[in-house]
Every structure is written in structure tokens, then in C-alpha cells.
Design a protein around this motif. Structure first.
Motif, PDB file in Angstrom:
ATOM      1  N   ARG A 286     -44.297 -66.962 -95.738  1.00 11.98           N
ATOM      2  CA  ARG A 286     -45.473 -67.762 -95.630  1.00 11.98           C
ATOM      3  C   ARG A 286     -45.749 -68.415 -94.455  1.00 11.98           C
ATOM      4  NH1 ARG A 286     -48.901 -70.657 -99.495  1.00 11.98           N
ATOM      5  NH2 ARG A 286     -47.461 -72.146 -99.892  1.00 11.98           N
TER       6      ARG A 286
ATOM      7  N   CYS B 205     -50.902 -70.552 -94.410  1.00 10.36           N
ATOM      8  CA  CYS B 205     -51.523 -69.811 -95.315  1.00 10.36           C
ATOM      9  C   CYS B 205     -52.930 -70.436 -95.709  1.00 10.36           C
ATOM     10  CB  CYS B 205     -50.560 -69.992 -96.003  1.00 10.36           C
ATOM     11  SG  CYS B 205     -50.765 -68.662 -97.346  1.00 10.36           S
ATOM     12  N   PRO B 206     -53.694 -69.032 -96.039  1.00 10.47           N
ATOM     13  CA  PRO B 206     -54.789 -69.959 -96.174  1.00 10.47           C
ATOM     14  C   PRO B 206     -54.956 -69.313 -98.047  1.00 10.47           C
ATOM     15  CG  PRO B 206     -55.497 -67.668 -95.251  1.00 10.47           C
ATOM     16  CD  PRO B 206     -54.208 -68.343 -94.545  1.00 10.47           C
TER      17      PRO B 206
ATOM     18  N   CYS C 199     -52.143 -63.154-101.808  1.00 12.44           N
ATOM     19  CA  CYS C 199     -52.021 -63.639-100.834  1.00 12.44           C
ATOM     20  C   CYS C 199     -53.400 -62.962-100.293  1.00 12.44           C
ATOM     21  CB  CYS C 199     -50.696 -62.293 -99.940  1.00 12.44           C
ATOM     22  SG  CYS C 199     -51.147 -61.439 -98.530  1.00 12.44           S
ATOM     23  N   THR C 200     -54.105 -63.458 -98.584  1.00 16.22           N
ATOM     24  CA  THR C 200     -55.381 -62.499 -98.338  1.00 16.22           C
ATOM     25  C   THR C 200     -55.707 -61.997 -97.217  1.00 16.22           C
ATOM     26  OG1 THR C 200     -55.830 -64.403 -97.296  1.00 16.22           O
ATOM     27  CG2 THR C 200     -56.858 -64.817 -99.618  1.00 16.22           C
TER      28      THR C 200
ATOM     29  N   CYS D 129     -53.661 -62.306 -94.611  1.00 13.86           N
ATOM     30  CA  CYS D 129     -54.744 -62.746 -93.338  1.00 13.86           C
ATOM     31  C   CYS D 129     -54.052 -62.484 -91.910  1.00 13.86           C
ATOM     32  CB  CYS D 129     -54.649 -64.134 -93.733  1.00 13.86           C
ATOM     33  SG  CYS D 129     -53.031 -65.126 -92.832  1.00 13.86           S
TER      34      CYS D 129
ATOM     35  N   CYS E 136     -48.783 -63.862 -91.545  1.00 11.82           N
ATOM     36  CA  CYS E 136     -47.110 -63.207 -91.544  1.00 11.82           C
ATOM     37  C   CYS E 136     -47.044 -61.824 -92.594  1.00 11.82           C
ATOM     38  CB  CYS E 136     -46.494 -64.275 -92.823  1.00 11.82           C
ATOM     39  SG  CYS E 136     -46.733 -63.728 -94.523  1.00 11.82           S
TER      40      CYS E 136
ATOM     41  N   GLY F 285     -48.618 -60.113 -95.778  1.00  9.06           N
ATOM     42  CA  GLY F 285     -49.382 -59.207 -96.071  1.00  9.06           C
ATOM     43  C   GLY F 285     -49.306 -58.028 -96.243  1.00  9.06           C
TER      44      GLY F 285
HETATM   45  S1  SF4 Z   1     -50.406 -62.482 -94.622  1.00  8.33           S
HETATM   46 FE1  SF4 Z   1     -50.712 -64.006 -96.916  1.00  8.33          FE
HETATM   47  S2  SF4 Z   1     -48.853 -65.345 -97.217  1.00  8.33           S
HETATM   48 FE2  SF4 Z   1     -49.366 -64.505 -94.927  1.00  8.33          FE
HETATM   49  S3  SF4 Z   1     -49.877 -66.304 -94.524  1.00  8.33           S
HETATM   50 FE3  SF4 Z   1     -51.716 -64.610 -94.518  1.00  8.33          FE
HETATM   51  S4  SF4 Z   1     -52.530 -65.078 -96.375  1.00  8.33           S
HETATM   52 FE4  SF4 Z   1     -50.240 -66.424 -96.585  1.00  8.33          FE
END
Ligand code: SF4
Length: 219
Positions: A110, A114-115, A125-126, A128, A131, A134
Motif C-alpha cells: 500500500r 493509505c487511508p 481498500c477504499t 483512493c 497505489c 485499488g
Molecule cells: S488504493 Fe487502497 S490500498 Fe492503495 S493506498 Fe489507497 S486505500 Fe490504500
């Protein structure tokens, strides 16, 4: 009595000779396997894959000792074992529908900011956008895979017990992938391992093209 002593001496001599022959056999076979592993690692061509894998499984300690003796990185042995197991599993893997498979991503993949939040089903995973997990998760779930971001080592076993997959795609560092494939063999699940390109505790990297190649092979 003399006859008995001679017979006993002969027996010890024979045992000693057999032990020496056995040790020589192990060293020679491990040496040949080590040479094949180095060749495979350098060229990407796998000669006598079944022989290599059998020797790695039976004589891993000796093969790794030979690597260390040559001042080479003995984790190359694990890398080649992963490649060989993936090749052997590839056909069975392609017969398993995605909805009977689980994908495990390591949390270190991540982004640092990472939120996502932790839940009983792993890290959520949201998407976001910081990375690639997602997008990869979205695409894989669309294809039918169950996807998890692993918060800790016991999590994988818990999810495997809960969902009873027929196949597992595991992403991780070399050691984790090797252990995961061993676990798959032990529980009779088809495992495919994808090693991180850059391992570590945070901000690790994956050759995503390889991951998509593996899941696209199912479509
Ligand atoms: S895409 Fe998902 S796993 Fe990657 S930083 Fe964002 S929330 Fe975290």
C-alpha cells in the motif's frame, strides 16, 4: 571369535563405505542441481525442472550450503523453487474458476498514506488511487476473485479455513511466497506465487504486469 571380529569389522567397513558413497552421491546430485538452478536463474530457461524441484525439496539445506560456499545469495534457490512450482501448478490453476480462488496482497504494497481501515476481513481498500492495489482489486473482483489485503500472518490461514478456496494467488516477498506455496501443497490447494519486485516493510513494489498476466490468463 576371530571370525566374528573379522565379520564385525567387515560390517563396519561396509557401513562406512556406504555412508561415504551416500555423502558423495548427495554432494554430486546437489552440485548438479545447483548448477542447473544458477543456469535457470541467469537465462530463464529451465532444464530438467522436475529433477531440480525434487532436489530442492529433498536437499534444500545442502543446495543452499553450496550456494553459500560459492558466496552466492541462497535465496535464489527459493526463487527458482517458486518458479518451478508455479509452472507445475499452471495447468491445474487454469482449470479453477476465479470465484473459487483467493488473492492475497501484502499490506506493505500500500501507499505510505493509505487511508484504509482494518476489519475482520483484512485491510479494507477504499481505492483512493494512491497505489495500484485499488485498481487491481476492483478488476480482480469483477472477474470473480475474492481479494484480501493481509494484515498479519495468521490472517491467511483464517481466510483459507473460512472460504475453502481451490486456488490461491499470493503476492509477497520471496520468503512469504515460498512459505505460502508450501502451505498450499500441504492443504491440497493450487497455489501461484508472485514475488515482490522490491521487498521491505513499507512501500514495496510489484511488477503489476506479471500480476495482470496471471489473472488475465483466466479470462
Ligand atoms: S488504493 Fe487502497 S490500498 Fe492503495 S493506498 Fe489507497 S486505500 Fe490504500
Amino acid at each position: 571369535m576371530v571370525l566374528f571380529d573379522i565379520t564385525l569389522n567387515d560390517l563396519f567397513l561396509l557401513i562406512g563405505q556406504l555412508v561415504i558413497v551416500f555423502i558423495l552421491f548427495v554432494i554430486i546430485v546437489s552440485g548438479i542441481a545447483s548448477a542447473l538452478i544458477i543456469y535457470s536463474f541467469r537465462t530463464g530457461h529451465f532444464l530438467f525442472p522436475n529433477f531440480m524441484l525434487s532436489i530442492i525439496i529433498m536437499l534444500e539445506g545442502v543446495v543452499k550450503a553450496i550456494f553459500r560456499l560459492m558466496q552466492m545469495d541462497d535465496s535464489i534457490v527459493d526463487h527458482i523453487a517458486i518458479q518451478l512450482k508455479n509452472r507445475i501448478s499452471a495447468r491445474r490453476f487454469s482449470d479453477i474458476p476465479p470465484d473459487k480462488q483467493i488473492i492475497f496482497f501484502p499490506q506493505c504494497l500500500r501507499a505510505i498514506d493509505c487511508p484504509s481501515k482494518l476489519s475482520p476481513e483484512g485491510i479494507q481498500c477504499t481505492n483512493c488511487g494512491q497505489c495500484e492495489i485499488g485498481d487491481a482489486k476492483t478488476k480482480a473482483e469483477k472477474a470473480g476473485y475474492r481479494v484480501f489485503i493481509v494484515p498479519g500472518s495468521s490472517f491467511i490461514k483464517r481466510m483459507v479455513m473460512k472460504y475453502r478456496p481451490e486456488g490461491i494467488i499470493g503476492v509477497g516477498c520471496r520468503f512469504e511466497v515460498k512459505s505460502g506455496l508450501d502451505m498450499c501443497s500441504n492443504i491440497g490447494v493450487v497455489g501461484i506465487g508472485i514475488e515482490l519486485e522490491k521487498a521491505g516493510c513499507v512501500a514495496t513494489e510489484l511488477e503489476w504486469a506479471e500480476f495482470y498476466r496471471v489473472i488475465d490468463a483466466k479470462e
